[in-house]
Structure formats: structure tokens, C-alpha cells
Enzyme design. Structure first.
Site: not given
Length: 320
Positions: A108-110, A113-114
Site C-alpha cells: 500500500h503506497c501512501p 493513496n492506493n
């Protein structure tokens, strides 16, 4: 003047591809398991009613017989998500941030945001690639002004500090993004996700970190597609449907092979994880009762039928 025009076109081209890839990474859903992996209402009620883990596993095994599931937990159990109430497809994991199961989840990549998963992993790779090129271009074009700054050849204005700031920011982002991009290229070449790099996928025959690796060329094709003209464009070209994947493990339990391999091929088409062309939905291959067989990477042609039949006949426990 010609050099300036070339720099201007190159800058906007890198920026446009960077933004396009970034946009696709953000707004493309990573992919969620199909409804076939969810328990029916009756099975779910029976599963929740049971208190013994052994009885719950029997329920899951009964459902998993008709699904292309070849990985398991460390204890050999069916991978089941209690939150999403479904049997996890291979390489699928539950994201606690998105609160859903993601196909071929990488992380999950901040920054976007996805979740980065099956459907948007190619876009994420291209986003990193064009980010590296973008920062490299800025660093290279500002370098001569940065040198002039240290040799006091720039006019004594506030703009010279902007040059200093721009160079350091671009250079630092270039170094950090280059390391991240190199790492993910290594993952693509070895056909692993970030999760699988830290924890090898568990098959019924044991853990194997290279279980899904089919060679460099095929690994690249899985992510970028079989048409190289689209590799550098953030358009959907990844092979498969995210539920089944080719594997180099070909050990199968001959006792669980179908009595009529030809009819089995007609029913299910190409074998569970065989690479499909772009946009083609893969067919499911049911998991045998013993739960020990793994994907056989061959198509259902006459040669495959003869090979399967020969394996059944040569097996010591095969009947007359």
C-alpha cells in the site's frame, strides 16, 4: 536556440508521461478477487458455526476444489480471509488500510493513496521510471548553473539560491527514486512482489521464493504484456486476470488427474495459470482432493493429453 527547443520538448514529454503514469497509478483499482472465491451463504453460516479449526478447514477445502488455489498457509491450510469472507487467490493479500483483499498485492503506497496490485503494478513501475528520468533531466540541465554558483559566475541575485535548491532537491529525489525503481525492476525480473520478497509463497510442497518465476523474458511479459510497443505507455497490457499465475513447479499428484484428460481440457480450456493474451480471461482449474498438485504449465493439446495419460499409467498406484 535549437538546444533550448530540444530541452523544452524533452522536459514536457517527461513531465507528461510522469503525470499520466501517476494518474493511472492513483485512479486504477489494484484488483479484487472474483465472487467465485467468496463463500456462499450456506457455506459461510456453516463455517462460522463450526468451532473446531479442522472442521472449518474441511469446509474450505470443499469449496477450494473448484478454485485455482495452489498456495497455502505455513501450516498447509487454505488461505482464508475472515474480514472479506473469501478464499484468497494465489498472491492475494488483505490490505488493512483499504480493508479489502487485493490481487497480487505488492504494497500500500501512501504517495499514491492506493494499493499497488495486479491491475496497476505496471503503472507504478512506469511512474517510478518517468520520475527518475524527470529528476535526472532537471539535475543535468541545472548542473552547469550549479557549478557557476560555486565559482561565483552567477549574477548576485536571489535566483541563484533557487538554482541551489532545485539542484539538491532534484538530485536527492533522483537518488532515492533510482534505488526504489531498481528494486522493483529486480522484483519484476524475478517475478516477485514486495511481500513475496520478504516472505516466500508457501506451496503444498513447501516454500519457494522462485515459485512464480518463469524466466526473465516471461516475467517481464507478465507485467508489461506481449506487445513491446505498449511497454512504455501506461495502458493496461498485463497478462492474465490476477487470479491465476504460471508457476515453474510442475509436481502433480497423478492420483488426482482427471480420468478423461481430453474432456477436462474441453471443460476448462487452457490449464489454470497458462499465460493468456492481453485481455483474455484465464480459465480456472479445480484443485484436487489431495490438495498437493501444483499448476502444470502446458496447454491442452494432444501432446499434453498424451503426457498426462502416460503419467497416470506409469504411476505405481495407477490401476489396470
Amino acid at each position: 536556440q535549437l538546444c533550448g527547443c530540444i530541452c523544452l520538448v524533452t522536459f514536457h514529454l517527461c513531465f507528461a508521461m510522469f503525470m499520466w503514469s501517476y494518474w493511472r497509478t492513483i485512479f486504477t483499482k489494484p484488483g479484487n478477487p472474483a465472487k467465485e472465491f467468496s463463500l456462499t451463504k450456506a457455506d459461510r453460516e456453516q463455517y462460522e458455526k463450526e468451532q473446531r479449526p479442522e472442521a472449518q478447514q474441511e469446509i474450505l477445502k470443499k469449496v477450494a476444489r473448484e478454485l485455482p488455489v495452489y498456495t497455502c498457509t505455513d501450516t498447509g491450510a487454505i488461505r482464508y480471509c475472515d474480514r472479506c469472507r473469501l478464499i484468497k487467490p494465489d498472491r492475494c493479500h488483505h490490505c488493512s488500510t483499504c480493508n479489502t483483499c487485493v490481487l497480487k498485492m505488492d504494497h500500500h503506497c501512501p504517495w499514491v493513496n492506493n494499493c499497488v496490485g495486479f491491475s496497476n503494478y505496471k503503472f507504478f513501475i512506469l511512474f517510478l521510471a518517468y520520475s527518475v528520468l524527470y529528476c535526472l533531466f532537471i539535475t543535468a540541465t541545472v548542473l552547469r548553473y550549479f557549478i557557476k554558483f560555486w565559482t561565483n559566475e552567477l549574477p548576485d541575485t536571489h535566483a541563484k539560491f533557487h538554482v541551489l535548491f532545485l539542484f539538491f532537491v532534484a538530485a536527492m529525489f533522483f537518488i532515492s527514486l533510482l534505488s526504489l525503481f531498481s528494486y522493483h525492476l529486480w522484483l519484476v525480473v524475478h517475478n516477485r512482489s514486495t511481500i513475496e520478497a520478504f516472505r516466500a509463497p508457501m506451496f503444498h510442497s513447501g516454500p519457494d521464493k522462485n515459485g512464480f518465476s518463469m524466466g526473465v523474458a516471461k516475467n517481464l511479459t507478465q507485467v508489461f504484456g506481449d506487445q513491446k510497443m505498449f511497454w512504455l505507455l501506461p495502458v493496461s497490457t498485463s497478462l492474465g486476470d490476477g487470479h491465476t499465475f504460471p508457476t515453474r513447479l510442475v509436481s502433480a499428484d497423478p492420483e488426482q488427474l482427471p480420468a478423461d484428460p481430453q474432456s477436462h481440457c474441453r471443460r476448462y480450456g487452457s490449464v489454470g495459470g497458462a499465460s493468456a493474451s492481453r485481455g483474455q480471461k484465464l480459465h480456472f482449474q479445480p484443485l484436487g482432493v489431495a490438495g498437493r498438485e501444483l499448476f502444470i504449465p502446458s496447454l491442452c493439446d494432444s501432446n499434453s493429453v498424451l503426457m498426462v495419460t502416460a503419467l497416470v499409467m506409469l504411476h505405481p498406484t495407477a490401476g489396470p
